[in-house]
Design a protein around this motif. Structure first.
Motif, PDB file in Angstrom:
ATOM      1  N   GLY A  71      47.468  40.796  43.223  1.00 55.05           N
ATOM      2  CA  GLY A  71      47.899  39.399  42.858  1.00 55.05           C
ATOM      3  C   GLY A  71      49.381  39.027  43.163  1.00 55.05           C
ATOM      4  N   ARG A  87      48.563  44.202  36.301  1.00 56.23           N
ATOM      5  CA  ARG A  87      47.180  43.180  36.181  1.00 56.23           C
ATOM      6  C   ARG A  87      46.335  43.957  35.589  1.00 56.23           C
ATOM      7  NH1 ARG A  87      42.681  42.130  39.012  1.00 56.23           N
ATOM      8  NH2 ARG A  87      43.118  43.447  40.473  1.00 56.23           N
ATOM      9  N   TYR A  92      36.948  41.510  37.804  1.00 59.24           N
ATOM     10  CA  TYR A  92      36.663  40.218  37.995  1.00 59.24           C
ATOM     11  C   TYR A  92      35.477  39.772  37.194  1.00 59.24           C
ATOM     12  CZ  TYR A  92      40.264  40.628  41.362  1.00 59.24           C
ATOM     13  OH  TYR A  92      41.475  41.000  42.220  1.00 59.24           O
ATOM     14  N   ASP A  95      32.383  33.965  36.015  1.00 67.27           N
ATOM     15  CA  ASP A  95      32.169  32.522  34.991  1.00 67.27           C
ATOM     16  C   ASP A  95      30.807  31.920  35.010  1.00 67.27           C
ATOM     17  OD1 ASP A  95      32.011  30.788  37.143  1.00 67.27           O
ATOM     18  OD2 ASP A  95      34.182  30.520  37.074  1.00 67.27           O
ATOM     19  N   GLY A  99      31.556  31.795  39.545  1.00 67.63           N
ATOM     20  CA  GLY A  99      33.131  31.919  40.507  1.00 67.63           C
ATOM     21  C   GLY A  99      33.937  32.856  39.766  1.00 67.63           C
ATOM     22  N   ILE A 100      34.699  33.376  40.490  1.00 63.61           N
ATOM     23  CA  ILE A 100      35.868  34.363  40.144  1.00 63.61           C
ATOM     24  C   ILE A 100      36.928  33.764  40.482  1.00 63.61           C
ATOM     25  CG2 ILE A 100      34.131  36.460  40.289  1.00 63.61           C
ATOM     26  CD1 ILE A 100      35.946  37.092  42.992  1.00 63.61           C
ATOM     27  N   ASN A 101      38.271  34.346  39.879  1.00 56.32           N
ATOM     28  CA  ASN A 101      39.394  33.847  40.337  1.00 56.32           C
ATOM     29  C   ASN A 101      40.225  35.026  40.866  1.00 56.32           C
ATOM     30  OD1 ASN A 101      42.005  32.234  40.289  1.00 56.32           O
ATOM     31  ND2 ASN A 101      42.479  32.888  38.361  1.00 56.32           N
ATOM     32  N   PHE A 102      40.355  34.821  42.274  1.00 58.99           N
ATOM     33  CA  PHE A 102      40.610  35.886  43.085  1.00 58.99           C
ATOM     34  C   PHE A 102      42.077  35.740  43.566  1.00 58.99           C
ATOM     35  CE2 PHE A 102      40.693  38.892  46.803  1.00 58.99           C
ATOM     36  CZ  PHE A 102      40.238  39.764  46.232  1.00 58.99           C
ATOM     37  N   PRO A 103      42.975  36.603  43.658  1.00 51.82           N
ATOM     38  CA  PRO A 103      44.299  36.385  44.192  1.00 51.82           C
ATOM     39  C   PRO A 103      44.360  35.736  45.641  1.00 51.82           C
ATOM     40  CG  PRO A 103      44.090  38.672  43.085  1.00 51.82           C
ATOM     41  CD  PRO A 103      42.912  38.151  43.336  1.00 51.82           C
ATOM     42  N   GLY A 106      41.920  31.956  45.107  1.00 52.79           N
ATOM     43  CA  GLY A 106      41.665  30.894  44.247  1.00 52.79           C
ATOM     44  C   GLY A 106      40.025  31.227  43.532  1.00 52.79           C
ATOM     45  N   ASN A 107      39.389  30.216  43.461  1.00 54.72           N
ATOM     46  CA  ASN A 107      38.146  30.317  42.774  1.00 54.72           C
ATOM     47  C   ASN A 107      37.321  30.504  43.847  1.00 54.72           C
ATOM     48  OD1 ASN A 107      35.333  28.934  41.823  1.00 54.72           O
ATOM     49  ND2 ASN A 107      36.497  29.718  39.959  1.00 54.72           N
ATOM     50  N   LYS A 109      33.171  31.300  44.515  1.00 55.47           N
ATOM     51  CA  LYS A 109      31.745  31.481  43.831  1.00 55.47           C
ATOM     52  C   LYS A 109      30.756  32.359  44.784  1.00 55.47           C
ATOM     53  CE  LYS A 109      27.898  28.480  42.514  1.00 55.47           C
ATOM     54  NZ  LYS A 109      27.409  27.049  42.362  1.00 55.47           N
TER      55      LYS A 109
END
Length: 257
Positions: A71, A87, A92, A95, A99-103, A106-107, A109
């Motif tokens: 990250g 971290r 991950y 949601d 989607g996932i929040n990846f370094p 961002g989001n 899918k």
């Protein structure tokens, strides 16, 4: 006379155990010992909400590796140190929208994609910043649950990310003698929809069932046979008394002759 009495007594006890049941899996294969068939029902699991994914990125750029895998880079004296800030290593979480929040990215899918499709998508996205990245994705929480008439009911984590119904039953220590092999229930949730299906493990057609290969979070339930229900019900209290009464009456009849 005494031997006849014991013979009838034995028949009485045997009959009280209920009708005989087949405990053989795929019993219709006995007539075809060289059975072969192409596997057409194997499917790759698709990423779903609440899945936990391990995603690692490798490239020829060490700083990019640390950035994508952790990250944020720490800097000392204006230069990157190559040490990442802490971290969580839990992976991950996908949601509810997939989607996932990846370094850096961002989001992203990934819901509804297989692991191979998700890997290709991540490679395409990361390639915009890094040349020739290698991405590895694994399910961390691929699990199945086996309940009912099995020897070790439990929830099992599957590291191989692929398991069929027989393997799941094997993890649970096989069915008990009271388990209904002809009516095993599979409960599955996909995209917010819960569905059920049943498989008859006494028939070879079970091998071709769309539910034979399990997916993450599937629940396998093995129903008890009717004889088990009788034993566990309120009426089970009277069964030994009735059997004893019949035995006593039979003995008295033979002894008075």
């Amino acid at each position: 006379m005494r031997s006849t009495f014991f013979y009838l007594f034995f028949l009485l006890i045997a009959s009280s155990c209920g009708s005989s049941r087949s405990l053989v899996y795929f019993k219709d294969l006995e007539k075809s010992p060289n059975y072969t068939e192409e596997v057409k029902n194997k499917v790759n699991p698709k990423i779903q909400p609440d899945d936990l994914l391990s995603i690692t990125v490798s490239s020829l750029n060490p700083e990019s590796n640390v950035l994508f895998n952790n990250g944020v880079l720490q800097t000392i004296g204006g230069t990157s140190s190559g040490v990442a800030t802490s971290r969580t290593n839990e992976g991950y979480l996908v949601d509810k929208d997939g989607g996932i929040n990846f370094p850096v990215l961002g989001n992203v899918k990934l819901g509804g994609l297989t692991k191979e499709e998700a890997t290709s998508k991540m490679v395409a996205e990361i390639s915009k910043s890094v040349k020739n990245p290698i991405v590895n994705i694994k399910f961390i929480n691929f699990r199945i649950t086996v309940l009912g008439e099995v020897n070790r009911p439990s929830t099992f984590l599957v590291p191989s990310e692929r398991v069929n119904l027989l393997e799941a039953i094997g993890l649970a220590g096989d069915l008990t003698a009271f388990g209904k092999r002809e009516n095993v229930l599979i409960i599955r949730e996909t995209n917010g929809i819960r569905s059920t299906s049943r498989i008859n493990l006494t028939s070879k057609e079970a091998l071709n069932s769309p539910s034979f290969y399990l997916q993450q979070n599937d629940v396998v339930y093995v129903e008890p046979a009717k004889i088990k229900s009788l034993q566990s019900g309120d009426s089970s209290f009277y069964i030994p008394l009735v059997s004893l009464g019949i035995s006593v009456i039979t003995a008295l009849i033979f002894l008075t002759k």
